[in-house]
Enzyme design. Sequence first.
Site, PDB file in Angstrom:
ATOM      1  N   TYR A   1       5.281   9.740 -10.509  1.00  0.00           N
ATOM      2  CA  TYR A   1       4.150   9.004  -9.909  1.00  0.00           C
ATOM      3  C   TYR A   1       3.389   8.254 -11.000  1.00  0.00           C
ATOM      4  O   TYR A   1       3.110   7.053 -10.869  1.00  0.00           O
ATOM      5  CB  TYR A   1       3.239   9.990  -9.181  1.00  0.00           C
ATOM      6  CG  TYR A   1       2.112   9.347  -8.376  1.00  0.00           C
ATOM      7  CD1 TYR A   1       2.400   8.498  -7.303  1.00  0.00           C
ATOM      8  CD2 TYR A   1       0.785   9.616  -8.660  1.00  0.00           C
ATOM      9  CE1 TYR A   1       1.378   7.927  -6.555  1.00  0.00           C
ATOM     10  CE2 TYR A   1      -0.245   9.061  -7.914  1.00  0.00           C
ATOM     11  CZ  TYR A   1       0.057   8.214  -6.867  1.00  0.00           C
ATOM     12  OH  TYR A   1      -0.960   7.643  -6.120  1.00  0.00           O
TER      13      TYR A   1
ATOM     14  N   ASN B   1       0.810  -1.225   0.000  1.00  0.00           N
ATOM     15  CA  ASN B   1       0.000   0.000   0.000  1.00  0.00           C
ATOM     16  C   ASN B   1       0.839   1.269   0.000  1.00  0.00           C
ATOM     17  O   ASN B   1       0.340   2.342  -0.327  1.00  0.00           O
ATOM     18  CB  ASN B   1      -0.921  -0.043   1.235  1.00  0.00           C
ATOM     19  CG  ASN B   1      -1.610   1.274   1.499  1.00  0.00           C
ATOM     20  OD1 ASN B   1      -2.513   1.660   0.768  1.00  0.00           O
ATOM     21  ND2 ASN B   1      -1.159   1.994   2.527  1.00  0.00           N
TER      22      ASN B   1
HETATM   23  N1  LIG Z   1      -5.357   8.754  -1.363  1.00  0.00           N
HETATM   24  C1  LIG Z   1      -5.730   8.733  -2.630  1.00  0.00           C
HETATM   25  O1  LIG Z   1      -6.608   9.500  -3.087  1.00  0.00           O
HETATM   26  C2  LIG Z   1      -5.072   7.762  -3.581  1.00  0.00           C
HETATM   27  C3  LIG Z   1      -5.420   7.788  -4.933  1.00  0.00           C
HETATM   28  C4  LIG Z   1      -4.793   6.901  -5.792  1.00  0.00           C
HETATM   29  C5  LIG Z   1      -3.859   5.981  -5.301  1.00  0.00           C
HETATM   30  N2  LIG Z   1      -3.544   5.984  -3.982  1.00  0.00           N
HETATM   31  C6  LIG Z   1      -2.534   5.009  -3.518  1.00  0.00           C
HETATM   32  O2  LIG Z   1      -3.008   4.347  -2.356  1.00  0.00           O
HETATM   33  C7  LIG Z   1      -1.904   4.030  -1.501  1.00  0.00           C
HETATM   34  C8  LIG Z   1      -2.164   4.555  -0.115  1.00  0.00           C
HETATM   35  O3  LIG Z   1      -2.372   5.943  -0.183  1.00  0.00           O
HETATM   36  P1  LIG Z   1      -2.928   6.750   1.063  1.00  0.00           P
HETATM   37  O4  LIG Z   1      -3.099   8.158   0.593  1.00  0.00           O
HETATM   38  O5  LIG Z   1      -4.078   6.052   1.651  1.00  0.00           O
HETATM   39  O6  LIG Z   1      -1.673   6.594   2.038  1.00  0.00           O
HETATM   40  P2  LIG Z   1      -1.008   7.595   3.104  1.00  0.00           P
HETATM   41  O7  LIG Z   1      -0.343   8.738   2.386  1.00  0.00           O
HETATM   42  O8  LIG Z   1      -2.039   7.894   4.131  1.00  0.00           O
HETATM   43  O9  LIG Z   1       0.161   6.679   3.629  1.00  0.00           O
HETATM   44  C9  LIG Z   1      -0.070   5.494   4.336  1.00  0.00           C
HETATM   45  C10 LIG Z   1       1.084   5.259   5.267  1.00  0.00           C
HETATM   46  O10 LIG Z   1       2.288   4.939   4.530  1.00  0.00           O
HETATM   47  C11 LIG Z   1       3.365   5.286   5.364  1.00  0.00           C
HETATM   48  N3  LIG Z   1       4.644   5.322   4.630  1.00  0.00           N
HETATM   49  C12 LIG Z   1       5.106   6.304   3.802  1.00  0.00           C
HETATM   50  N4  LIG Z   1       6.330   5.972   3.340  1.00  0.00           N
HETATM   51  C13 LIG Z   1       6.643   4.759   3.859  1.00  0.00           C
HETATM   52  C14 LIG Z   1       7.772   3.889   3.775  1.00  0.00           C
HETATM   53  N5  LIG Z   1       8.841   4.196   3.031  1.00  0.00           N
HETATM   54  N6  LIG Z   1       7.762   2.725   4.473  1.00  0.00           N
HETATM   55  C15 LIG Z   1       6.689   2.390   5.237  1.00  0.00           C
HETATM   56  N7  LIG Z   1       5.602   3.178   5.371  1.00  0.00           N
HETATM   57  C16 LIG Z   1       5.568   4.346   4.687  1.00  0.00           C
HETATM   58  C17 LIG Z   1       2.941   6.632   5.945  1.00  0.00           C
HETATM   59  O11 LIG Z   1       3.622   6.893   7.156  1.00  0.00           O
HETATM   60  C18 LIG Z   1       1.434   6.463   6.137  1.00  0.00           C
HETATM   61  O12 LIG Z   1       1.087   6.152   7.482  1.00  0.00           O
HETATM   62  C19 LIG Z   1      -0.665   4.636  -2.169  1.00  0.00           C
HETATM   63  O13 LIG Z   1       0.015   3.640  -2.896  1.00  0.00           O
HETATM   64  C20 LIG Z   1      -1.234   5.695  -3.099  1.00  0.00           C
HETATM   65  O14 LIG Z   1      -0.396   5.962  -4.200  1.00  0.00           O
HETATM   66  C21 LIG Z   1      -4.113   6.853  -3.116  1.00  0.00           C
END
Ligand SMILES: NC(=O)c1ccc[n+]([C@@H]2O[C@H](COP(=O)([O-])OP(=O)(O)OC[C@H]3O[C@@H](n4cnc5c(N)ncnc54)[C@H](O)[C@@H]3O)[C@@H](O)[C@H]2O)c1
Length: 273
Positions: free
Chosen positions: A167, A100
């Site tokens: 990205y 994730n």
């Molecule tokens: N939020 C959105 O709208 C969205 C849209 C498209 C895709 N995504 C994808 O969904 C996934 C999760 O996104 P989100 O926004 O829910 O996550 P987020 O930004 O809330 O991050 C989740 C957790 O990842 C941790 N993290 C960051 N770098 C890390 C590392 N190197 N090692 C371990 N942990 C780490 C952070 O501390 C955070 O607690 C990502 O891959 C993102 O690209 C999100």
Amino acid sequence: MLSLENKVAFISGAGSVGDDPDAKVWGNGKATAVLLARQGARIYGVDLRKEAADVTKALIEKEGGTCLTRGVDMTKANEVKAAVDDCVKQFGRIDILVNNVGGSAPGDAVAMSEEVWDRQIDHNLKTAFLSCKYVLPVMEKQGTGAIVNLASVAGLRMTPGRAHVAYSTTKLGILAFSKSTAISYAKKGIRCNTVIPGLMHTALVEHRLAKTIAANDLQGLIDKRNAQCPTGKMGDAWDIAHAVLFLASDEARYITAAEIVVDGGLTATTGLG
Ligand SMILES: NC(=O)c1ccc[n+]([C@@H]2O[C@H](COP(=O)([O-])OP(=O)(O)OC[C@H]3O[C@@H](n4cnc5c(N)ncnc54)[C@H](O)[C@@H]3O)[C@@H](O)[C@H]2O)c1
């Protein structure tokens, strides 16, 4: 249906940006960890910030589930290996791996520095590569396993005036990584699939994007993102978690090298008008 009883799930980025325990808006990893635990899985949640994973752990334990956490930088091979070894030591197996961790940095090829490009590749691709490197042998020994990687519609369609070239590149790369892994391990009882989120109302919107792209106008940003979706509303982290749950479950036993787009129809639109 969709029971994960007796299964162990290793989830990266199991916390969420913003560590308020009462937060109503969650990240995808946090919602996935809580949902998989509700379906009976024991969770091994890792996060760069252990305190963020511990908020998730407390939520799971309050509902009677089991969750261990560990502070891990998923871009560091030695830390990932140590976490996988510890998960196997504590729980004896790994049935589900959810990759994730990921996030975007702005800029086109000229504006983006080489350092940011390299960090984006590590953050969005190497994290999935490293966890697969160490988890696949565990799953191979078991003769079973399900991997779910998180991509983004940013890898499928581009927004004029808002480039995040690394990205988009890495998130499209995740699709190829998943398919390649799926085919290599198809005969070994291991499946590998991808969930592709669209515009989601997650903690990222509240805590980061409101500052970085909306000059702290959170409501304005929410309204704009809602209007961009064919449904008139963003999805949320639970929509992603439910897609992950299905792909991780035994009900998806014949599904591998596939993607589920969770975007309310966004990528089916032309973006015109
Ligand atoms: N939020 C959105 O709208 C969205 C849209 C498209 C895709 N995504 C994808 O969904 C996934 C999760 O996104 P989100 O926004 O829910 O996550 P987020 O930004 O809330 O991050 C989740 C957790 O990842 C941790 N993290 C960051 N770098 C890390 C590392 N190197 N090692 C371990 N942990 C780490 C952070 O501390 C955070 O607690 C990502 O891959 C993102 O690209 C999100």
